[in-house]
Write a protein that holds these residues in place. Structure first.
Motif, PDB file in Angstrom:
ATOM      1  N   TYR A   1      -2.583   0.673  -4.968  1.00  0.00           N
ATOM      2  CA  TYR A   1      -1.949   1.919  -5.393  1.00  0.00           C
ATOM      3  C   TYR A   1      -2.676   3.153  -4.873  1.00  0.00           C
ATOM      4  CZ  TYR A   1       0.875  -0.936  -8.456  1.00  0.00           C
ATOM      5  OH  TYR A   1       1.748  -1.864  -8.938  1.00  0.00           O
TER       6      TYR A   1
ATOM      7  N   LYS B   1       5.514  -5.409   0.229  1.00  0.00           N
ATOM      8  CA  LYS B   1       4.740  -5.640  -1.000  1.00  0.00           C
ATOM      9  C   LYS B   1       5.634  -5.841  -2.229  1.00  0.00           C
ATOM     10  CE  LYS B   1       0.503  -5.592   0.293  1.00  0.00           C
ATOM     11  NZ  LYS B   1      -0.298  -6.799   0.097  1.00  0.00           N
ATOM     12  N   ARG B   2       6.933  -5.561  -2.059  1.00  0.00           N
ATOM     13  CA  ARG B   2       7.879  -5.644  -3.186  1.00  0.00           C
ATOM     14  C   ARG B   2       7.355  -4.825  -4.371  1.00  0.00           C
ATOM     15  NH1 ARG B   2      11.609 -10.183  -3.482  1.00  0.00           N
ATOM     16  NH2 ARG B   2      11.772 -10.995  -1.377  1.00  0.00           N
ATOM     17  N   ASN B   3       6.992  -3.585  -4.047  1.00  0.00           N
ATOM     18  CA  ASN B   3       6.380  -2.728  -5.056  1.00  0.00           C
ATOM     19  C   ASN B   3       6.861  -1.296  -4.867  1.00  0.00           C
ATOM     20  OD1 ASN B   3       4.651  -1.196  -6.676  1.00  0.00           O
ATOM     21  ND2 ASN B   3       3.019  -2.715  -6.475  1.00  0.00           N
TER      22      ASN B   3
ATOM     23  N   TYR C   1       6.336   1.198  -6.744  1.00  0.00           N
ATOM     24  CA  TYR C   1       5.370   2.209  -7.177  1.00  0.00           C
ATOM     25  C   TYR C   1       4.578   2.795  -6.015  1.00  0.00           C
ATOM     26  CZ  TYR C   1       6.599   0.484 -11.759  1.00  0.00           C
ATOM     27  OH  TYR C   1       7.304   0.116 -12.867  1.00  0.00           O
TER      28      TYR C   1
END
Length: 157
Positions: free
Chosen positions: A2, A130-132, A134
């Protein structure tokens, strides 16, 4: 994850903006010259001669909140969270199609279509890989917050 990915996207965004903004300006001056100056914000720094410092400060707070946080989060929820998975049948082309649709959605700045493509393709690939979502939200918020802060720093400075 992140911190590293949004930071890399931010660095990419700063580099791309610096390198591609002359092309955006050329398109604005040649292809979209017919648009009025007030619409394209060609003379945006003249705003400080028209409005009070307090009005600009209130506008800055609203812009940082809406353009820096709320807008990017909602856009990422829709474009990367909802739309990108539904474009998966386009396989490798899904991120490019997603970014193209995102760029078209920003119809109020058509001269920036190609710079948005170049700027956002790496971010969308990372979000998909990353299938993210955020990662995209953080990066998008950072890009918008910095851009908005720089603009209002010039107006208030």
């Amino acid at each position: 994850m992140y911190i590293a990915f949004p930071f890399l996207i931010l660095i990419w965004g700063i580099l791309v903006t610096g390198l591609v903004s002359p092309i955006d300006n050329l398109l604005l001056d040649r292809v979209f010259k017919w648009l009025p100056d007030w619409y394209t914000l060609r003379d945006v720094l003249d705003i400080k001669t028209t409005y009070s410092r307090q009005a600009i400060l209130v506008t800055a707070v609203c812009a940082l909140t809406l353009n820096g946080l709320v807008g990017p989060i909602v856009e990422e929820l829709y474009f990367r969270g909802h739309l990108l998975p539904r474009l998966s049948h386009f396989e490798r082309w899904a991120p490019l199609l997603n970014v193209a649709l995102f760029s078209l959605y920003h119809l109020w700045t058509p001269w920036m279509f190609f710079s948005r493509l170049i700027l956002l393709i790496p971010m969308v690939h990372i979000v998909k890989w990353k299938r993210n979502i955020y990662i995209g939200m953080i990066a998008h918020c950072l890009l918008n917050l910095i851009g908005t802060a720089v603009l209002f720093a010039q107006l208030l400075g």
